[in-house]
Scaffold this active site. Sequence first.
Site, PDB file in Angstrom:
ATOM      1  N   GLU A  13       0.943  -1.340  -0.200  1.00 54.43           N
ATOM      2  CA  GLU A  13      -0.283   0.114  -0.156  1.00 54.43           C
ATOM      3  C   GLU A  13       0.523   0.940   0.198  1.00 54.43           C
ATOM      4  OE1 GLU A  13      -1.294   2.502   1.088  1.00 54.43           O
ATOM      5  OE2 GLU A  13      -2.190   1.880   3.091  1.00 54.43           O
ATOM      6  N   CYS A  55      -1.401   8.800   2.674  1.00 55.34           N
ATOM      7  CA  CYS A  55      -1.856   8.699   1.335  1.00 55.34           C
ATOM      8  C   CYS A  55      -3.451   8.733   1.101  1.00 55.34           C
ATOM      9  CB  CYS A  55      -1.233   6.705   1.176  1.00 55.34           C
ATOM     10  SG  CYS A  55      -2.421   5.593   2.370  1.00 55.34           S
TER      11      CYS A  55
END
Length: 458
Positions: free
Chosen positions: A227, A261
Amino acid sequence: MITTVNPATGQQVASFEAHTETEVDQILTNAAKAQVQWRTVRLEERVTYLTRAAKILRERQEQYAQMITLEMGKPITEARSEIEKCALTLDYYAQHAGTYLAPETIGTQAEESGVVFEPLGVVLAIMPWNYPFWQFFRFAAPALAAGNGAILKHANNVPQAAIAAEEILRDAGVPEGLFATVLVDSSKVAAMIADDRIAAVTLTGSTEVGAIVAGQAGNSLKKQVLELGGSDPFIVLADANVKKAAEVAVKARFTNGGQSCVNSKRFIVHESVADEFVEYFTDGVAALKVGDPTDDATQIGPMARANLRADIDDQVQRSIKSGAVLKLGGTFVEGDGFYYAPTVLDQVQPGHAAFDEETFGPVAAIIRVNSTEEAIRLANQTEFGLAATVWSEDRETARQVVSQLDAGAVFVNGMVASDPRLPFGGIKKSGYGRELSSYGIREFTNIKTVWYGPNYNA
């Protein structure tokens, strides 16, 4: 030596001796041995440890929230929410792991033929500083429930959070050695990835680090879940509720000081409503309270490290030089610590740093477009593909836009958020694999086919 620095003051608050190679070797041996036994424990018993860990997190919420704030500067109210989210996720997998890991029967000649989900072994988790508890527990809850062991290599600016993770699981009764934290320099990670006692790797971090880890794990033919970075678009179409969109946009961009993110980063707004959106949005950003992250009233704390603040300022200045219009902020905040003023850039275009690069800090880039088609094109004009947001009052229009966006998740008329019920992950240079939900718990399992012939029941 592994040290932690208070980003609100710039002062070192603690230091820890790094583990030696001999100590790491013993940790890996212990984890491998413990996991062989753990996989034989009935799932119904394994999940009881998750419930206990959730209880501990809630009992010590303030202690751990203060730790998060001290180590990486997150406002205390957000830190408390992070701890509660970890507890909710542990409880969620305690309740649902049995369903997600139940054998599946396939229509073959024998009724018992089908698919079973078995653990892979010990998983190395390489985790970031921005959500030091959540990033770990969203991995650990499903991985441990599935019968795996785990080793945590945390970001070196949050060693106390890393040690606390081990403390929580130990106090919850998780078998000794099954989980451990290693305090080592990043240069030592490659050897752990290559070690036969590590079965798989999960990483949350930058795209650059993800590429390195993927190559190292690939050389050893080991499963990975990555990720990575994101440059999430927040699309406001001509028919959107502009005031509501702007209100949510402030939170979507500036939660955790923009250091996430899945923070929305590029605000792609139809020209017909752009002036209205910019006014509402800029007013909302200007109202954010910057200050001491231990104060409940604070909404924006310091950035986590001095170099990150320097990087975001460089990105802002390069964008302005390229033609972006500074509406607010764009400066260091005077005084101690690594504070950066909440910043709004308007008239951002492709070729500007704030468009082309991931903006990891309290900076918002507004891009004006003349059509829905242009909004989609610019939303996809990035190397990333983590998540996206669409604002429209017309359901069919929203559906058409959603179907054309390159992203692992799209949220309509709301901000992107992770939820244990929903899979989370990206495409392109935002990584691969999924965390959370049924998809996440199966990532670190052997999806084994078992077939019985027609004479099996004879």
